[in-house]
Motif scaffolding. Structure first.
Motif, PDB file in Angstrom:
ATOM      1  N   TYR A 164       0.858  -1.192   0.000  1.00 40.79           N
ATOM      2  CA  TYR A 164       0.000   0.000   0.000  1.00 40.79           C
ATOM      3  C   TYR A 164       0.888   1.234   0.000  1.00 40.79           C
ATOM      4  O   TYR A 164       1.785   1.369   0.841  1.00 40.79           O
ATOM      5  N   ASP A 166      -0.526   4.480  -0.247  1.00 36.12           N
ATOM      6  CA  ASP A 166      -1.271   5.599   0.325  1.00 36.12           C
ATOM      7  C   ASP A 166      -1.301   6.807  -0.607  1.00 36.12           C
ATOM      8  O   ASP A 166      -1.116   7.952  -0.179  1.00 36.12           O
ATOM      9  N   GLN A 192       2.387   9.785   3.430  1.00 33.76           N
ATOM     10  CA  GLN A 192       2.114   8.407   3.023  1.00 33.76           C
ATOM     11  C   GLN A 192       2.331   7.415   4.175  1.00 33.76           C
ATOM     12  O   GLN A 192       3.304   7.510   4.928  1.00 33.76           O
ATOM     13  N   ASP A 193       1.415   6.469   4.269  1.00 35.04           N
ATOM     14  CA  ASP A 193       1.531   5.357   5.214  1.00 35.04           C
ATOM     15  C   ASP A 193       1.911   4.118   4.405  1.00 35.04           C
ATOM     16  O   ASP A 193       1.052   3.455   3.835  1.00 35.04           O
TER      17      ASP A 193
END
Length: 423
Positions: A164, A166, A192-193
């Protein structure tokens, strides 16, 4: 437009799995009992696996991937919350479960080796295949054609990886596919994660499928494949956070602290790294910032990514009991949160402030803080609350505490220590 056609399909297919699991299970276990455990996880041979069950194109099983531990309980109440945590696409790779697998091979080149990637999407890419987390069901829904993916009819097991970004957009120039794995060159901005996962069959899944305990090892060797799908054992992605999460809160140290306003906070940190999203050795997966010396200023923003609101964030003025310990007094969170590279023992933060003076004028200044977490350093997957005690024009006290994101603990530094104020 987001594709939701797969929701009903996934629900009906899983229900079918549950109805048919008992009729398939007997033959499945008989077939698996003929196998010996292959140290290199290579394909054990068609004859050994089709002794009792023969898979045909008409009996192909779709690949249904869940997020979190929700495939075991479809009434999980936090499905909507889970989907809201994944506002952007999840990317998926799946490769042949074999130590000799070459991660450079794409689905377009060899579907047997690379079961899933983005190479056959309408706009081909070296990244994983895009999917979204369902809002009503716990399954990934493919966002591009083909909208249904199937296991091959040769009983070959596959590893499944998800990652992911993000919302971080990457071109194929940022994708490095080698024989051993796949890594992405990423440049973060504090928003962003970054997360990743490799699906591993769980004991709960095996129990749910009523697999006898003495057959668990053999079943694990066949995960994930058409055989395991026949028993409703499908990939489940439990994502791991790879960055450190910082939250900033303001505390009133003195009665006139409300006259001080925080207008911006930036953290100096590395911004360029390499994100390994699939690898023959799962221990090599994650984000590595050690190969670069590129630093930048990561700004704290509002939840929508816009700059901090001006003339807004100041300590509480009314109803403060100053007899309470400093960090038990009411506080105000500044903006949203900041995602930074882990592994540092100290982050340098610059705080831009204004103070209302007694003559009614505003004085602007900045304060540079050394936010330290001792020898332990700041760890990936932890949320750290940076507590700023506001005294006035020259002084900010700092305390750091760890709160649950994946795990937690407590650390602090002297909140009365003056931190190098600069005008």
């Amino acid at each position: 437009m987001r594709n939701t056609a797969g929701y009903g399909f996934a629900r009906e297919t899983v229900a079918w799995f549950r109805r048919e699991a008992w009729s398939v299970l007997g033959g499945l276990i008989c077939g698996l009992s003929l196998l010996s455990s292959c140290a290199d996880h290579s394909y054990p041979g068609e004859e050994a696996l089709t002794e009792e069950i023969e898979l045909t194109p008409e009996s192909s099983y779709p690949i249904i991937i869940s997020v979190g531990n929700s495939i075991l309980d479809e009434s999980t109440p936090d499905m909507a919350s889970r989907a809201s945590s994944f506002k952007h696409p999840v990317y998926v790779y799946s490769f042949k479960k074999d130590l000799a697998t070459d991660f450079r091979i794409t689905t377009a080149e060899n579907h047997d080796v690379c079961l899933i990637d983005g190479s056959k999407s309408p706009t081909p890419t070296l990244q994983g295949k895009k999917a979204y987390v369902g809002t009503e069901e716990p399954y990934l829904v493919w966002s591009e054609e083909p909208t249904t993916m199937y296991y091959l009819n040769n009983n070959q097991p596959y590893d499944v990886y998800g990652y992911y970004l993000d919302g971080l957009e990457l071109t194929d120039e940022a994708v490095d596919r080698t024989q051993e794995g796949i890594r992405l060159k990423v440049n973060i901005n504090g928003r962003q994660d970054l997360m990743s996962s490799k699906a591993v069959v769980t004991d709960e899944q095996l129990k749910q499928a009523n697999i006898p305990a003495n057959d668990w090892a053999l079943m694990r060797e066949q995960c994930f494949s058409g055989y395991t799908a026949a028993s409703n054992i499908q990939p489940m992605l439990e994502f791991k956070h790879h960055l450190t999460k910082l939250v900033f809160r303001l505390y009133p140290a003195v009665q006139n602290a409300w006259k001080t306003t925080i207008n911006s906070i930036t953290v100096r940190a590395k911004t360029e790294g390499y994100f390994t999203v699939a690898h023959s050795s799962v221990g090599n997966m994650g984000v590595n910032f050690s190969e670069t010396t590129t630093y930048g200023e990561l700004p704290l923003t509002e939840a929508d990514g816009t700059p901090l609101l001006q003339d807004t964030y100041r300590p509480v003025q009314e109803g403060v009991d100053y007899s309470l310990p400093m960090y038990e007094r009411p506080s105000v969170q500044v903006g949203d949160c900041l995602m930074v590279p882990p592994g540092e023992t100290t982050y340098v933060c610059e705080v831009q402030m204004t103070q209302l003076l007694d003559d009614g004028t505003l004085h602007s200044f900045k304060n540079t803080l050394q936010v330290t977490n001792g020898q332990a350093g700041f760890q990936a997957g932890n949320q750290y609350t940076v507590k700023l005690a506001i005294y006035g024009l020259q002084e900010i006290g700092v305390d750091v505490s760890v709160e649950p994101w994946l795990d937690g603990g407590d650390v602090s530094i002297d909140p009365d220590e003056e931190m190098g104020a600069q005008k």
